[in-house]
Design a protein around this motif. Structure first.
Motif, mmCIF file in Angstrom:
data_model
loop_
_atom_site.group_PDB
_atom_site.id
_atom_site.type_symbol
_atom_site.label_atom_id
_atom_site.label_comp_id
_atom_site.label_asym_id
_atom_site.label_seq_id
_atom_site.Cartn_x
_atom_site.Cartn_y
_atom_site.Cartn_z
ATOM 1 N N ALA A 89 0.830 -1.210 0.000
ATOM 2 C CA ALA A 89 0.000 0.000 0.000
ATOM 3 C C ALA A 89 0.864 1.259 0.000
ATOM 4 O O ALA A 89 0.589 2.230 0.706
ATOM 5 C CB ALA A 89 -0.962 0.004 1.177
ATOM 6 N N ASN A 90 1.925 1.226 -0.812
ATOM 7 C CA ASN A 90 2.826 2.377 -0.982
ATOM 8 C C ASN A 90 3.503 2.814 0.312
ATOM 9 O O ASN A 90 3.742 4.010 0.541
ATOM 10 C CB ASN A 90 2.081 3.560 -1.608
ATOM 11 C CG ASN A 90 1.757 3.327 -3.065
ATOM 12 O OD1 ASN A 90 2.638 3.038 -3.868
ATOM 13 N ND2 ASN A 90 0.483 3.431 -3.415
ATOM 14 N N LYS A 91 3.823 1.851 1.147
ATOM 15 C CA LYS A 91 4.554 2.153 2.383
ATOM 16 C C LYS A 91 5.942 2.667 2.050
ATOM 17 O O LYS A 91 6.663 2.094 1.238
ATOM 18 C CB LYS A 91 4.656 0.882 3.231
ATOM 19 C CG LYS A 91 5.519 1.011 4.482
ATOM 20 C CD LYS A 91 5.628 -0.316 5.192
ATOM 21 C CE LYS A 91 6.567 -0.255 6.387
ATOM 22 N NZ LYS A 91 7.965 -0.003 5.997
ATOM 23 N N GLY A 92 6.343 3.756 2.674
ATOM 24 C CA GLY A 92 7.657 4.332 2.435
ATOM 25 C C GLY A 92 8.712 3.754 3.362
ATOM 26 O O GLY A 92 8.401 3.000 4.292
ATOM 27 N N PRO A 93 9.977 4.084 3.141
ATOM 28 C CA PRO A 93 11.055 3.597 4.010
ATOM 29 C C PRO A 93 11.033 4.280 5.369
ATOM 30 O O PRO A 93 10.500 5.381 5.518
ATOM 31 C CB PRO A 93 12.323 3.965 3.235
ATOM 32 C CG PRO A 93 11.929 5.145 2.402
ATOM 33 C CD PRO A 93 10.485 4.930 2.044
ATOM 34 N N ASP A 94 11.598 3.625 6.365
ATOM 35 C CA ASP A 94 11.700 4.175 7.719
ATOM 36 C C ASP A 94 12.981 4.981 7.823
ATOM 37 O O ASP A 94 14.089 4.436 7.821
ATOM 38 C CB ASP A 94 11.692 3.037 8.732
ATOM 39 C CG ASP A 94 11.821 3.534 10.171
ATOM 40 O OD1 ASP A 94 11.797 4.767 10.370
ATOM 41 O OD2 ASP A 94 11.952 2.692 11.074
ATOM 42 N N PHE A 103 9.146 6.874 -1.418
ATOM 43 C CA PHE A 103 10.114 6.495 -2.432
ATOM 44 C C PHE A 103 10.109 7.568 -3.517
ATOM 45 O O PHE A 103 9.087 8.209 -3.780
ATOM 46 C CB PHE A 103 9.757 5.135 -3.035
ATOM 47 C CG PHE A 103 10.021 3.971 -2.113
ATOM 48 C CD1 PHE A 103 11.325 3.565 -1.879
ATOM 49 C CD2 PHE A 103 8.989 3.310 -1.487
ATOM 50 C CE1 PHE A 103 11.593 2.504 -1.024
ATOM 51 C CE2 PHE A 103 9.239 2.245 -0.635
ATOM 52 C CZ PHE A 103 10.550 1.843 -0.393
ATOM 53 N N THR A 104 11.250 7.784 -4.152
ATOM 54 C CA THR A 104 11.396 8.884 -5.104
ATOM 55 C C THR A 104 10.530 8.692 -6.349
ATOM 56 O O THR A 104 10.075 7.581 -6.655
ATOM 57 C CB THR A 104 12.857 9.025 -5.553
ATOM 58 O OG1 THR A 104 13.254 7.801 -6.203
ATOM 59 C CG2 THR A 104 13.768 9.302 -4.380
ATOM 60 N N MET A 157 11.829 6.083 -8.714
ATOM 61 C CA MET A 157 11.487 4.715 -8.355
ATOM 62 C C MET A 157 10.075 4.364 -8.798
ATOM 63 O O MET A 157 9.769 3.208 -9.122
ATOM 64 C CB MET A 157 11.603 4.531 -6.837
ATOM 65 C CG MET A 157 12.994 4.240 -6.342
ATOM 66 S SD MET A 157 13.534 2.573 -6.763
ATOM 67 C CE MET A 157 12.504 1.583 -5.698
ATOM 68 N N ARG A 158 9.189 5.370 -8.817
ATOM 69 C CA ARG A 158 7.777 5.126 -9.118
ATOM 70 C C ARG A 158 7.435 5.287 -10.592
ATOM 71 O O ARG A 158 6.284 5.103 -10.997
ATOM 72 C CB ARG A 158 6.910 6.059 -8.257
ATOM 73 C CG ARG A 158 6.982 5.712 -6.771
ATOM 74 C CD ARG A 158 6.133 6.617 -5.902
ATOM 75 N NE ARG A 158 6.819 7.883 -5.583
ATOM 76 C CZ ARG A 158 6.361 9.074 -5.904
ATOM 77 N NH1 ARG A 158 5.232 9.189 -6.580
ATOM 78 N NH2 ARG A 158 7.039 10.162 -5.574
ATOM 79 N N TYR A 159 8.440 5.663 -11.416
ATOM 80 C CA TYR A 159 8.203 5.717 -12.855
ATOM 81 C C TYR A 159 7.808 4.335 -13.373
ATOM 82 O O TYR A 159 8.237 3.314 -12.834
ATOM 83 C CB TYR A 159 9.463 6.168 -13.594
ATOM 84 C CG TYR A 159 9.678 7.671 -13.609
ATOM 85 C CD1 TYR A 159 8.622 8.559 -13.442
ATOM 86 C CD2 TYR A 159 10.944 8.214 -13.812
ATOM 87 C CE1 TYR A 159 8.820 9.929 -13.451
ATOM 88 C CE2 TYR A 159 11.155 9.579 -13.827
ATOM 89 C CZ TYR A 159 10.092 10.426 -13.642
ATOM 90 O OH TYR A 159 10.292 11.778 -13.652
ATOM 91 N N PRO A 160 7.004 4.267 -14.441
ATOM 92 C CA PRO A 160 6.626 2.964 -15.009
ATOM 93 C C PRO A 160 7.850 2.137 -15.383
ATOM 94 O O PRO A 160 8.874 2.665 -15.824
ATOM 95 C CB PRO A 160 5.819 3.351 -16.262
ATOM 96 C CG PRO A 160 5.307 4.722 -15.980
ATOM 97 C CD PRO A 160 6.372 5.391 -15.164
ATOM 98 N N ASP A 211 19.047 9.639 0.354
ATOM 99 C CA ASP A 211 18.630 9.479 -1.050
ATOM 100 C C ASP A 211 18.633 8.013 -1.471
ATOM 101 O O ASP A 211 17.754 7.561 -2.211
ATOM 102 C CB ASP A 211 19.556 10.289 -1.968
ATOM 103 C CG ASP A 211 19.279 11.784 -1.904
ATOM 104 O OD1 ASP A 211 18.208 12.163 -1.400
ATOM 105 O OD2 ASP A 211 20.132 12.564 -2.359
ATOM 106 N N MET A 212 19.625 7.255 -1.015
ATOM 107 C CA MET A 212 19.672 5.829 -1.344
ATOM 108 C C MET A 212 18.474 5.087 -0.780
ATOM 109 O O MET A 212 17.898 4.214 -1.436
ATOM 110 C CB MET A 212 20.963 5.195 -0.813
ATOM 111 C CG MET A 212 22.105 5.183 -1.791
ATOM 112 S SD MET A 212 23.379 3.991 -1.328
ATOM 113 C CE MET A 212 23.820 4.555 0.304
ATOM 114 N N ALA A 213 18.109 5.399 0.460
ATOM 115 C CA ALA A 213 16.988 4.717 1.099
ATOM 116 C C ALA A 213 15.705 4.920 0.304
ATOM 117 O O ALA A 213 14.878 4.008 0.197
ATOM 118 C CB ALA A 213 16.819 5.227 2.531
ATOM 119 N N ARG A 214 15.536 6.111 -0.281
ATOM 120 C CA ARG A 214 14.319 6.423 -1.022
ATOM 121 C C ARG A 214 14.381 5.999 -2.486
ATOM 122 O O ARG A 214 13.350 5.775 -3.107
ATOM 123 C CB ARG A 214 14.038 7.923 -0.947
ATOM 124 C CG ARG A 214 13.760 8.428 0.471
ATOM 125 C CD ARG A 214 13.533 9.932 0.484
ATOM 126 N NE ARG A 214 12.396 10.305 -0.335
ATOM 127 C CZ ARG A 214 12.446 11.207 -1.315
ATOM 128 N NH1 ARG A 214 13.583 11.829 -1.598
ATOM 129 N NH2 ARG A 214 11.359 11.489 -2.007
#
Length: 349
Positions: A121-126, A141-142, A145-148, A279-282
């Motif tokens: 459900a689009n959970k982001g990183p902690d 997430f950036t 990352m979410r681009y198709p 930035d890496m985490a996201r």
């Protein structure tokens, strides 16, 4: 946990009913080790400066400070990349095991990431472990990352090879190109690395074969390239990642103008190792985590640079990435199996 795949029909995903099998490694003895004393980073948590900012003393061999540029390095002497569909050994292995699909870490992780967004459900990183400087910064997430994501299925004699869709790629970025030569730098002595520069590359007589780890899941046979190893680690192998600084990544076409941006401190919103970790985490941890899981690797070794010079190094274990992305390892195991089950059902439909 249920998800629709077609009108009027639902599938229940039961990750525990599937086994992720580690099938084996092609040539473990050929997997290189870190050079220049960098193996110390593997067993000491946190970031390690190449050169101490206070005293100017080098913590590792100064040879690796300045980065060899693409026009100085002979990339033809490195092992060429083979896509999944053109890997005859991988395809033959799948036929022997009666599997329908083969894929590699590079061709599958972007698609698997999108399926993870769905099941979580689009959970982001902690990011709660970061300093107060990032308290008001985005936590999702950036956008990249979410681009198709798109893949190409190439059928041959009963097996589908899953390849990354490169139809819109004009050329490899500077970070991708430098990543290849920097991996060689991190695992070679100065004398060995000098042989791969164009002025000396005539001395390289043989091109080494690639080293792979293979795994099975459902109807998949998955391949992972093995970059580096240290037998003292729980899973022995790990991935090498060369991470360009913020300014370089944000304006990749003008990377030479952005080399003035340096990493000067441990903490802070800009010019810090903490910013690169944020930035890496996201933007990368999820893909990196899938890669180390497919390859049964222990973690990732990160080299921070601005395309001209190296700043420092950090080892990030699979367990640490699990905590940032999923919260814990059992949840990570369940999520990883779930997205593979989903991908298999999508491909079969």
């Amino acid at each position: 946990m249920t998800h629709p795949l077609q009108s009027g029909k639902w599938y229940r995903i039961v990750p525990e009913a599937y086994e992720f099998k580690q099938t084996g490694t092609s040539h473990m003895s050929r997997v290189p080790s870190l050079a220049h004393g960098l193996e110390r980073v593997l067993f000491n948590p946190g970031v390690h400066y190449l050169q101490d900012p206070n005293s100017g003393v080098y913590n590792f061999y100064p040879y690796i400070r300045n980065i060899t540029q693409p026009d100085e390095f002979d990339y033809d002497k490195l092992t060429p990349y083979i896509t999944s569909s053109k890997d005859s050994a991988l395809m033959g292995y799948a036929r022997k095991l009666k599997k329908r699909f083969v894929g590699s870490t590079s061709s599958m992780t972007h698609v698997l990431s999108h399926l993870y967004f769905l099941v979580s459900a689009n959970k982001g990183p902690d990011l709660s472990s970061l300093s107060m400087a990032f308290e008001s910064m985005p936590e999702r997430f950036t956008r990249g990352m979410r681009y198709p994501a798109s893949i190409a299925l190439r059928y041959h004699d009963g097996v589908y090879g899953i390849d990354a869709d490169k139809s819109f790629d004009v050329k490899d970025s500077i970070l991708s190109v430098l990543g290849k030569s920097m991996e060689k730098l991190l695992t070679s002595t100065p004398n060995e690395f000098e042989r791969y520069k164009k002025e000396n590359s005539w001395k390289v007589n043989t091109i080494s074969e690639e080293n792979y780890h293979y795994s099975e899941f459902d109807e998949f046979v998955l391949r992972s390239q093995l970059d580096c190893r240290d037998d003292r680690l729980p899973r022995r192998t790990f991935d090498l990642k060369t991470r360009g600084t913020l300014a370089v990544r944000m304006d990749i076409n003008n990377y030479e103008k952005n080399r003035g941006y340096q990493i000067l401190s441990q903490k802070g919103r800009l010019e810090s190792f903490e910013r690169e970790y944020y930035d890496m985490a996201r933007s990368a941890f999820l893909k990196y985590n899938f890669q180390v899981r497919i390859g049964n690797m222990d973690g990732i070794f990160v080299a921070y640079h601005n395309t001209a010079r190296m700043f420092g190094f950090q080892y990030i274990s699979r367990g640490e990435m699990d905590r940032v992305i999923y919260g814990n390892e059992p949840t990570g195991n369940k999520a990883f199996r779930s997205v593979l089950i989903l991908l298999g059902k999508i491909l079969r439909s």
